[in-house]
Write a protein that holds these residues in place. Structure first.
Motif, mmCIF file in Angstrom:
data_model
loop_
_atom_site.group_PDB
_atom_site.id
_atom_site.type_symbol
_atom_site.label_atom_id
_atom_site.label_comp_id
_atom_site.label_asym_id
_atom_site.label_seq_id
_atom_site.Cartn_x
_atom_site.Cartn_y
_atom_site.Cartn_z
ATOM 1 N N ASP A 1 16.080 38.349 54.034
ATOM 2 C CA ASP A 1 17.912 37.881 54.130
ATOM 3 C C ASP A 1 18.856 38.862 52.574
ATOM 4 O OD1 ASP A 1 16.524 35.847 55.608
ATOM 5 O OD2 ASP A 1 16.067 34.691 53.769
ATOM 6 N N ASN A 2 18.212 39.914 53.287
ATOM 7 C CA ASN A 2 19.572 40.913 52.225
ATOM 8 C C ASN A 2 19.408 40.655 50.446
ATOM 9 O OD1 ASN A 2 20.696 42.488 55.384
ATOM 10 N ND2 ASN A 2 21.598 40.285 55.058
ATOM 11 N N LYS A 3 17.877 40.695 50.772
ATOM 12 C CA LYS A 3 18.140 40.018 48.944
ATOM 13 C C LYS A 3 16.494 40.269 48.505
ATOM 14 C CE LYS A 3 20.906 35.757 48.373
ATOM 15 N NZ LYS A 3 20.324 33.737 47.189
ATOM 16 N N THR A 4 16.741 41.243 47.743
ATOM 17 C CA THR A 4 15.806 41.857 46.680
ATOM 18 C C THR A 4 14.549 41.181 46.357
ATOM 19 O OG1 THR A 4 16.617 44.767 46.634
ATOM 20 C CG2 THR A 4 14.081 44.069 45.502
ATOM 21 N N ILE A 5 13.202 41.040 47.077
ATOM 22 C CA ILE A 5 12.304 39.883 45.769
ATOM 23 C C ILE A 5 10.483 41.173 45.775
ATOM 24 C CG2 ILE A 5 12.488 38.070 47.912
ATOM 25 C CD1 ILE A 5 10.022 39.484 50.272
ATOM 26 N N VAL A 6 10.835 42.340 46.391
ATOM 27 C CA VAL A 6 9.750 42.628 45.878
ATOM 28 C C VAL A 6 10.111 44.608 45.520
ATOM 29 C CG1 VAL A 6 7.146 43.746 45.914
ATOM 30 C CG2 VAL A 6 7.921 41.724 46.444
ATOM 31 N N VAL A 7 9.561 45.137 44.453
ATOM 32 C CA VAL A 7 10.222 46.070 44.055
ATOM 33 C C VAL A 7 8.922 47.650 43.950
ATOM 34 C CG1 VAL A 7 12.014 48.402 42.588
ATOM 35 C CG2 VAL A 7 12.415 45.766 43.493
ATOM 36 N N GLY A 8 8.737 48.195 43.740
ATOM 37 C CA GLY A 8 7.334 49.608 43.390
ATOM 38 C C GLY A 8 7.884 51.093 44.019
ATOM 39 N N PRO A 9 7.787 51.521 43.622
ATOM 40 C CA PRO A 9 7.219 53.245 44.140
ATOM 41 C C PRO A 9 6.097 53.020 45.362
ATOM 42 C CG PRO A 9 5.689 53.005 42.262
ATOM 43 C CD PRO A 9 6.232 51.269 41.900
ATOM 44 N N THR A 10 6.749 54.139 45.850
ATOM 45 C CA THR A 10 6.258 54.450 47.009
ATOM 46 C C THR A 10 4.809 55.802 47.299
ATOM 47 O OG1 THR A 10 7.294 52.840 47.779
ATOM 48 C CG2 THR A 10 6.233 54.146 49.403
ATOM 49 N N VAL B 1 4.809 56.881 59.869
ATOM 50 C CA VAL B 1 4.727 57.019 59.329
ATOM 51 C C VAL B 1 3.571 56.155 58.419
ATOM 52 C CG1 VAL B 1 6.605 56.891 56.515
ATOM 53 C CG2 VAL B 1 7.648 57.319 58.780
ATOM 54 N N LYS B 2 2.857 56.865 56.841
ATOM 55 C CA LYS B 2 2.259 56.078 56.137
ATOM 56 C C LYS B 2 2.193 56.529 55.373
ATOM 57 C CE LYS B 2 -1.490 56.976 59.893
ATOM 58 N NZ LYS B 2 -3.417 57.429 59.599
ATOM 59 N N ALA B 3 2.419 55.542 54.634
ATOM 60 C CA ALA B 3 2.334 55.496 52.753
ATOM 61 C C ALA B 3 1.889 54.380 51.728
ATOM 62 C CB ALA B 3 3.885 55.195 52.843
ATOM 63 N N ASP B 4 1.823 54.988 50.765
ATOM 64 C CA ASP B 4 0.771 53.450 50.034
ATOM 65 C C ASP B 4 2.057 52.732 48.484
ATOM 66 O OD1 ASP B 4 -1.578 54.031 50.940
ATOM 67 O OD2 ASP B 4 -2.000 55.629 49.678
ATOM 68 N N GLU C 1 1.866 39.630 54.960
ATOM 69 C CA GLU C 1 3.775 39.020 54.731
ATOM 70 C C GLU C 1 4.408 40.044 54.353
ATOM 71 O OE1 GLU C 1 4.260 34.343 54.293
ATOM 72 O OE2 GLU C 1 4.156 35.219 53.273
ATOM 73 N N LEU C 2 4.194 40.736 53.078
ATOM 74 C CA LEU C 2 4.301 41.771 52.272
ATOM 75 C C LEU C 2 4.032 43.225 52.986
ATOM 76 C CD1 LEU C 2 6.199 42.853 49.932
ATOM 77 C CD2 LEU C 2 3.795 42.867 48.832
ATOM 78 N N LYS C 3 3.505 43.309 53.486
ATOM 79 C CA LYS C 3 3.131 44.272 54.945
ATOM 80 C C LYS C 3 4.238 44.685 55.723
ATOM 81 C CE LYS C 3 -0.581 46.316 57.272
ATOM 82 N NZ LYS C 3 -0.335 47.969 56.925
ATOM 83 N N GLU C 4 4.632 43.512 56.542
ATOM 84 C CA GLU C 4 5.758 43.829 56.962
ATOM 85 C C GLU C 4 6.435 43.924 57.124
ATOM 86 O OE1 GLU C 4 6.136 40.102 60.837
ATOM 87 O OE2 GLU C 4 4.832 40.280 59.947
ATOM 88 N N ILE D 1 -0.777 48.376 50.910
ATOM 89 C CA ILE D 1 -0.376 47.574 49.063
ATOM 90 C C ILE D 1 -1.859 48.319 48.325
ATOM 91 C CG2 ILE D 1 0.254 45.764 48.522
ATOM 92 C CD1 ILE D 1 2.170 46.427 50.808
ATOM 93 N N LEU D 2 -1.254 49.157 47.792
ATOM 94 C CA LEU D 2 -2.917 49.179 46.537
ATOM 95 C C LEU D 2 -2.941 48.139 45.802
ATOM 96 C CD1 LEU D 2 -1.159 52.904 45.833
ATOM 97 C CD2 LEU D 2 -2.522 51.821 47.396
ATOM 98 N N ASN D 3 -1.791 47.419 44.918
ATOM 99 C CA ASN D 3 -2.317 46.579 44.086
ATOM 100 C C ASN D 3 -2.984 45.470 44.674
ATOM 101 O OD1 ASN D 3 0.221 46.973 44.598
ATOM 102 N ND2 ASN D 3 0.839 46.147 42.318
ATOM 103 N N THR D 4 -3.458 44.454 45.739
ATOM 104 C CA THR D 4 -3.126 43.739 46.173
ATOM 105 C C THR D 4 -3.704 42.424 45.340
ATOM 106 O OG1 THR D 4 -5.940 44.209 46.651
ATOM 107 C CG2 THR D 4 -3.642 44.210 47.963
#
Length: 377
Positions: A253-262, A284-287, A301-304, A368-371
């Motif tokens: 909803d246009n609000k940041t909920i999770v931040v981290g390096p990829t 595209v693949k990324a961690d 949910e976070l992955k999606e 997602i690396l740090n599950t």
């Protein structure tokens, strides 16, 4: 007689060093800039002192870093270069140049190949120097320098790759790579644009002028195509090779909920011909490492959400390029190399026609690396 021969031999050997000049006896050009206006080339040289470098590496106190800018002009680059010597008080050394900056006038004039030919022919200038464009006055760009009296040898101008490894956004490009891409028939080449700012850094409560990469200019051959600012290029980092580490902000909803390096970002572009039109599929693949969680989400949910955010950024940057007639993702070059016969049929002046639906599918797979952090939450 033996001692006389020894003395003569010693004198002959040492005589080869008599014409060496001390560091303080020369002026060292650190960066060059080229402008083109009113039918003339204007060449700028940023001159620096190496005195502070030894103190910095030796751990001693740093003296205020001084730089100077010299300007020359002429109908050719050589004329402009020789014009620099007119008011010089000491001999110039061209061997320590680390960057070349093209003004937007130079890029629009189509003179970049002429400039680069001069750079390649002059034996003291190396092919590994960094290349930049700019919209700003050269005197302003060359006046910017690091804080704390750090030498300009460790600035964005001369060492952009170090910062790119920590936070990858717009990839820096060296002269040899730029020349290679300009010679490719289907390539759209990017050049990082330098901007300056006094808003972010203060030193002793005084505003400090620094340089940073504020966007990218684009060329096809020697033709200038356009410019895209940094905040409209977020999608390009997912498509660029050798991306080391970049930030991802997952939104809901246009609000940041999770931040981290990829990290470990890999992309692939696959063309296919459908009804005499080319369509591209992007994979595209990324961690993703979650370092800040503002709202709990399950792993699924976070992955999606992360995959949707990356897909959205790729689409938005493609549209920005499309609006400016810029092939940001170099799709023409992909088709040229993978399906050359098809490229020859549909290309116009080296570029294939791009439409909103030319990219018909974007597959994103985020790990997602740090599950454990999500489980503990």
């Amino acid at each position: 007689m033996k001692y006389v021969c020894l003395i003569v031999f010693t004198v002959v050997i040492l005589s080869g060093c008599w014409d060496i000049k001390e560091v303080e006896q020369q002026l060292y050009i650190h960066a060059l800039a080229v402008d083109y206006k009113n039918g003339k080339f204007v060449l700028y040289g940023q001159v620096i002192s190496f005195n502070n470098l030894a103190k910095q590496e030796g751990g001693a106190s740093r003296q205020p870093q001084t730089t100077a800018t010299v300007k020359g002009s002429g109908e050719t680059i050589n004329d402009a270069a020789f014009d620099l010597y007119t008011t010089a008080q000491q001999r110039f050394s061209w061997e320590h140049i680390t960057a070349i900056v093209y003004t937007e006038n130079t890029l629009k004039s189509g003179k970049i190949l002429h400039v680069n030919d001069f750079l390649q022919r002059y034996y003291q200038i190396r092919n590994i120097i960094w290349t930049f464009g700019t919209k700003e006055p050269i005197e302003e760009v060359f006046a910017a320098k690091p804080i704390l009296n750090i030498t300009v040898l460790y600035s964005q101008l001369s060492n952009p790759d170090d910062i790119y490894k920590q936070s990858s956004s717009i990839k820096p490009i060296q002269l040899f790579e730029l020349n290679r891409k300009l010679s490719e028939p289907a390539y759209t080449t990017h050049i990082p644009y330098l901007s300056t700012s006094k808003k972010t850094w203060k030193e002793n409560k005084k505003e400090h002028l620094v340089a940073y990469i504020g966007g990218s200019g684009y060329l096809r051959g020697k033709k200038y195509v356009g410019y895209v600012p940094r905040d409209q290029l977020f999608g390009d980092r997912w498509m660029t090779k050798d991306v080391n580490r970049t930030k991802l902000s997952v939104k809901e909803d246009n609000k940041t909920i999770v931040v981290g390096p990829t990290i470990n970002i890999k992309s692939k572009i696959s063309p296919v011909m459908l009804n005499n039109k080319v369509k591209f599929t992007i994979d595209v693949k990324a961690d993703f490492k979650t370092t800040e969680i503002l709202k709990f989400k399950t792993h699924k949910e976070l992955k999606e959400l992360a995959e949707n955010e990356i897909r959205k950024q790729i689409e938005e940057t493609y549209k920005k390029g499309l609006n400016n007639k810029i092939d940001i993702y170099e799709l023409s070059d992909v088709l040229y190399k993978q399906k050359n016969k098809e490229w020859k049929k549909i290309a116009q002046n080296g570029v294939i026609p791009l439409e909103p639906d030319t990219i018909n599918k974007i597959n994103v797979n985020v790990t997602i690396l740090n599950t454990e952090q999500l489980k503990n939450k």
